[in-house]
Design an enzyme around this catalytic site. Sequence first.
Site, PDB file in Angstrom:
ATOM      1  N   HIS A   1      56.293  52.775  11.780  1.00  0.00           N
ATOM      2  CA  HIS A   1      54.882  52.993  11.431  1.00  0.00           C
ATOM      3  C   HIS A   1      54.689  53.071   9.926  1.00  0.00           C
ATOM      4  CE1 HIS A   1      53.337  54.908  15.423  1.00  0.00           C
ATOM      5  NE2 HIS A   1      54.032  53.829  15.621  1.00  0.00           N
TER       6      HIS A   1
ATOM      7  N   ASP B   1      47.304  49.429  15.647  1.00  0.00           N
ATOM      8  CA  ASP B   1      46.795  50.246  16.751  1.00  0.00           C
ATOM      9  C   ASP B   1      45.328  50.576  16.515  1.00  0.00           C
ATOM     10  OD1 ASP B   1      48.196  53.197  18.452  1.00  0.00           O
ATOM     11  OD2 ASP B   1      46.403  51.989  18.844  1.00  0.00           O
TER      12      ASP B   1
ATOM     13  N   GLU C   1      49.771  53.038  26.809  1.00  0.00           N
ATOM     14  CA  GLU C   1      50.496  54.290  26.556  1.00  0.00           C
ATOM     15  C   GLU C   1      49.874  55.471  27.298  1.00  0.00           C
ATOM     16  OE1 GLU C   1      49.956  54.283  22.240  1.00  0.00           O
ATOM     17  OE2 GLU C   1      49.013  56.236  22.463  1.00  0.00           O
TER      18      GLU C   1
ATOM     19  N   ASN D   1      51.257  65.502  25.213  1.00  0.00           N
ATOM     20  CA  ASN D   1      50.764  66.075  23.978  1.00  0.00           C
ATOM     21  C   ASN D   1      49.406  66.768  24.150  1.00  0.00           C
ATOM     22  OD1 ASN D   1      50.688  66.804  21.354  1.00  0.00           O
ATOM     23  ND2 ASN D   1      50.581  64.739  20.502  1.00  0.00           N
TER      24      ASN D   1
ATOM     25  N   ASP E   1      55.672  62.486  19.692  1.00  0.00           N
ATOM     26  CA  ASP E   1      55.405  63.473  20.740  1.00  0.00           C
ATOM     27  C   ASP E   1      55.997  63.094  22.082  1.00  0.00           C
ATOM     28  OD1 ASP E   1      52.798  61.906  19.874  1.00  0.00           O
ATOM     29  OD2 ASP E   1      52.710  62.057  22.053  1.00  0.00           O
TER      30      ASP E   1
ATOM     31  N   GLU F   1      46.663  46.815  19.406  1.00  0.00           N
ATOM     32  CA  GLU F   1      46.922  47.806  20.451  1.00  0.00           C
ATOM     33  C   GLU F   1      45.695  48.616  20.801  1.00  0.00           C
ATOM     34  OE1 GLU F   1      50.198  50.320  19.469  1.00  0.00           O
ATOM     35  OE2 GLU F   1      49.474  51.927  20.761  1.00  0.00           O
TER      36      GLU F   1
ATOM     37  N   TYR G   1      42.880  57.412  12.491  1.00  0.00           N
ATOM     38  CA  TYR G   1      44.093  57.523  13.292  1.00  0.00           C
ATOM     39  C   TYR G   1      45.265  56.869  12.569  1.00  0.00           C
ATOM     40  CZ  TYR G   1      47.949  56.436  15.992  1.00  0.00           C
ATOM     41  OH  TYR G   1      49.247  56.329  16.356  1.00  0.00           O
TER      42      TYR G   1
ATOM     43  N   ARG H   1      54.318  48.517  12.351  1.00  0.00           N
ATOM     44  CA  ARG H   1      52.926  48.771  12.653  1.00  0.00           C
ATOM     45  C   ARG H   1      52.240  49.219  11.376  1.00  0.00           C
ATOM     46  NH1 ARG H   1      50.412  53.650  16.253  1.00  0.00           N
ATOM     47  NH2 ARG H   1      50.427  54.666  14.194  1.00  0.00           N
TER      48      ARG H   1
ATOM     49  N   ARG I   1      52.364  49.018  27.614  1.00  0.00           N
ATOM     50  CA  ARG I   1      52.985  50.069  26.816  1.00  0.00           C
ATOM     51  C   ARG I   1      53.319  51.342  27.590  1.00  0.00           C
ATOM     52  NH1 ARG I   1      53.543  50.794  21.968  1.00  0.00           N
ATOM     53  NH2 ARG I   1      52.344  52.697  21.587  1.00  0.00           N
TER      54      ARG I   1
ATOM     55  N   GLU J   1      58.503  51.072  20.539  1.00  0.00           N
ATOM     56  CA  GLU J   1      58.033  51.884  19.413  1.00  0.00           C
ATOM     57  C   GLU J   1      59.074  52.936  19.089  1.00  0.00           C
ATOM     58  OE1 GLU J   1      54.315  53.767  20.159  1.00  0.00           O
ATOM     59  OE2 GLU J   1      54.154  54.638  18.179  1.00  0.00           O
TER      60      GLU J   1
ATOM     61  N   TRP K   1      39.146  59.316  20.354  1.00  0.00           N
ATOM     62  CA  TRP K   1      40.068  59.591  19.245  1.00  0.00           C
ATOM     63  C   TRP K   1      41.208  58.609  19.288  1.00  0.00           C
ATOM     64  CZ3 TRP K   1      45.279  60.970  19.164  1.00  0.00           C
ATOM     65  CH2 TRP K   1      45.762  61.176  17.850  1.00  0.00           C
TER      66      TRP K   1
ATOM     67  N   HIS L   1      55.497  52.834  24.456  1.00  0.00           N
ATOM     68  CA  HIS L   1      55.103  53.879  23.526  1.00  0.00           C
ATOM     69  C   HIS L   1      56.354  54.688  23.160  1.00  0.00           C
ATOM     70  CE1 HIS L   1      52.404  57.719  23.099  1.00  0.00           C
ATOM     71  NE2 HIS L   1      52.522  57.116  21.936  1.00  0.00           N
TER      72      HIS L   1
ATOM     73  N   HIS M   1      43.507  52.093  18.686  1.00  0.00           N
ATOM     74  CA  HIS M   1      43.430  53.443  19.262  1.00  0.00           C
ATOM     75  C   HIS M   1      42.134  53.685  20.018  1.00  0.00           C
ATOM     76  CE1 HIS M   1      44.911  57.666  19.396  1.00  0.00           C
ATOM     77  NE2 HIS M   1      46.057  57.049  19.208  1.00  0.00           N
TER      78      HIS M   1
HETATM   79  C1  CS2 Z   1      49.806  56.275  19.153  1.00  0.00           C
HETATM   80  C2  CS2 Z   1      50.304  57.659  19.399  1.00  0.00           C
HETATM   81  O1  CS2 Z   1      52.047  55.735  18.694  1.00  0.00           O
HETATM   82  C3  CS2 Z   1      50.969  55.307  19.120  1.00  0.00           C
HETATM   83  O2  CS2 Z   1      50.780  54.145  19.499  1.00  0.00           O
HETATM   84  O3  CS2 Z   1      48.811  55.829  20.007  1.00  0.00           O
HETATM   85  O4  CS2 Z   1      50.673  58.186  18.167  1.00  0.00           O
HETATM   86  C4  CS2 Z   1      49.324  58.610  20.047  1.00  0.00           C
HETATM   87  O5  CS2 Z   1      48.221  58.797  19.186  1.00  0.00           O
HETATM   88  C5  CS2 Z   1      50.007  59.929  20.300  1.00  0.00           C
HETATM   89  O6  CS2 Z   1      51.141  59.701  21.089  1.00  0.00           O
HETATM   90  C6  CS2 Z   1      49.081  60.904  21.003  1.00  0.00           C
HETATM   91  O7  CS2 Z   1      49.760  62.105  21.255  1.00  0.00           O
HETATM   92 MG    MG Z   2      48.978  53.762  20.378  1.00  0.00          MG
END
Ligand code: CS2
Ligand code: MG
Length: 402
Positions: free
Chosen positions: A122, A210, A262, A37, A316, A236, A159, A147, A283, A339, A402, A312, A212
């Site tokens: 999610h 998450d 991930e 991504n 994307d 996470e 996020y 989640r 992950r 996920e 991020w 993960h 993040h």
């Molecule tokens: C996230 C993702 O799904 C998750 O756990 O961490 O949405 C992540 O932000 C994206 O794959 C980034 O492209």
């Molecule tokens: Mg994640």
Amino acid sequence: MRIAEARVVVTCPDRNFVTLKLVTDDGLTGVGDATLNGRELAVAAYLNEHVLPVLIGRDAARIEDTWQFLYRGAYWRRGPVTMTAIAAVDTALWDIKGKAAGLPVYQLLGGRCRDGVTVYGHANAETVDDVLAEVGRYVDMGYRAVRVQTGIPGLASTYGVSGDKMFYEPADAALPSENVWSTPAYLNHVPTVFERVRAEFGPGLALLHDVHHRLTPIEAARLGRSLEPYALTWMEDPVPAELQEGFRLIRRHTTTPIAVGEVFNSIWDCQQLISEQLIDYVRTTVVHAGGISHLRRIFDLAALYHVRSGSHGATDLSPVCMAAALHVDLSIPNFGLQEYMRHTPATDAVFPHSYRFADGYLHPGEEPGLGVDIDEDLAAQYPYRPAQLPVNRLVDGTMHNW
Ligand code: CS2
Ligand code: MG
């Protein structure tokens, strides 16, 4: 069975995807996800310039030798672009091997260890009341694990909270958009959300969150401890994971399980996290951690240390990756959770697949190979669209994660 053709398909049905397609001299085809991504064209170029030329004429049956050739032969080992390119080749070769054998790939990986792959969805919203409604919607859809991501009072965005509640696409602009973050506001708010969710849905629903990559180890320890009354399945990415030993500090303070990986692209990114039992779920994915062959190595190492998989599976990562992930998920002894962020109808049309959701599980189907393909004619109707992930700054303007 030689590789006769190899091509990279870049398409953008609602978001960008990169797919490798291999064709053997006896007409078998295989596909591999090569989507990274925000860096899609880097992987496409790596494949087109440095990998495809060496694939033509190779024995398609020699999956491991091809993996070693591309890994050791690169000299500049590892990294997300290289390992995503290798992953796509590995995945496509496993697809071909399954078709040559007339078997779904999970049968080549040792057969099924479970009846279905438990997935999580999610639930996300700005306010706690809307979060509760979203969790209820996922429960009504049959999800056994959810989640939970929430807006943070005082922050314009955070996020995992998006307008679209089924498909989450964070790469929202050609150049990185800027988000603003406040750790104190986050740490004060998140436990109050899980208190409400757990009170509303009871002890039986698996809840995840998450972070993040946004905390320091001691902040993550505080968050983990504050969430212990709500018995999360995992917290996470609590901190950026370059410093694997940093997780020792979190572990000293909280029993909230931790899931990380991930963004990892090889076993070396998580070898210490696993062998010191600093995490509970790893992950890593088919598309970003070297394909089915390398992912199996990571999960086999994890199994020695009571660490389970938790791959993960965001929007994307293409349906090609999801299909391949399910074959791995079905066949490993230490599966944890998968996920499952859904893809849009336009994406599903470009990537016809046999996996199906039912009763909280995904099933890969029984088609030979991976049970997924790419409709190249349809893919050609969706040209690449520049898109990058956001960046994150603290309230005082300091660059953050991020
Ligand atoms: C996230 C993702 O799904 C998750 O756990 O961490 O949405 C992540 O932000 C994206 O794959 C980034 O492209
Ligand atoms: Mg994640």
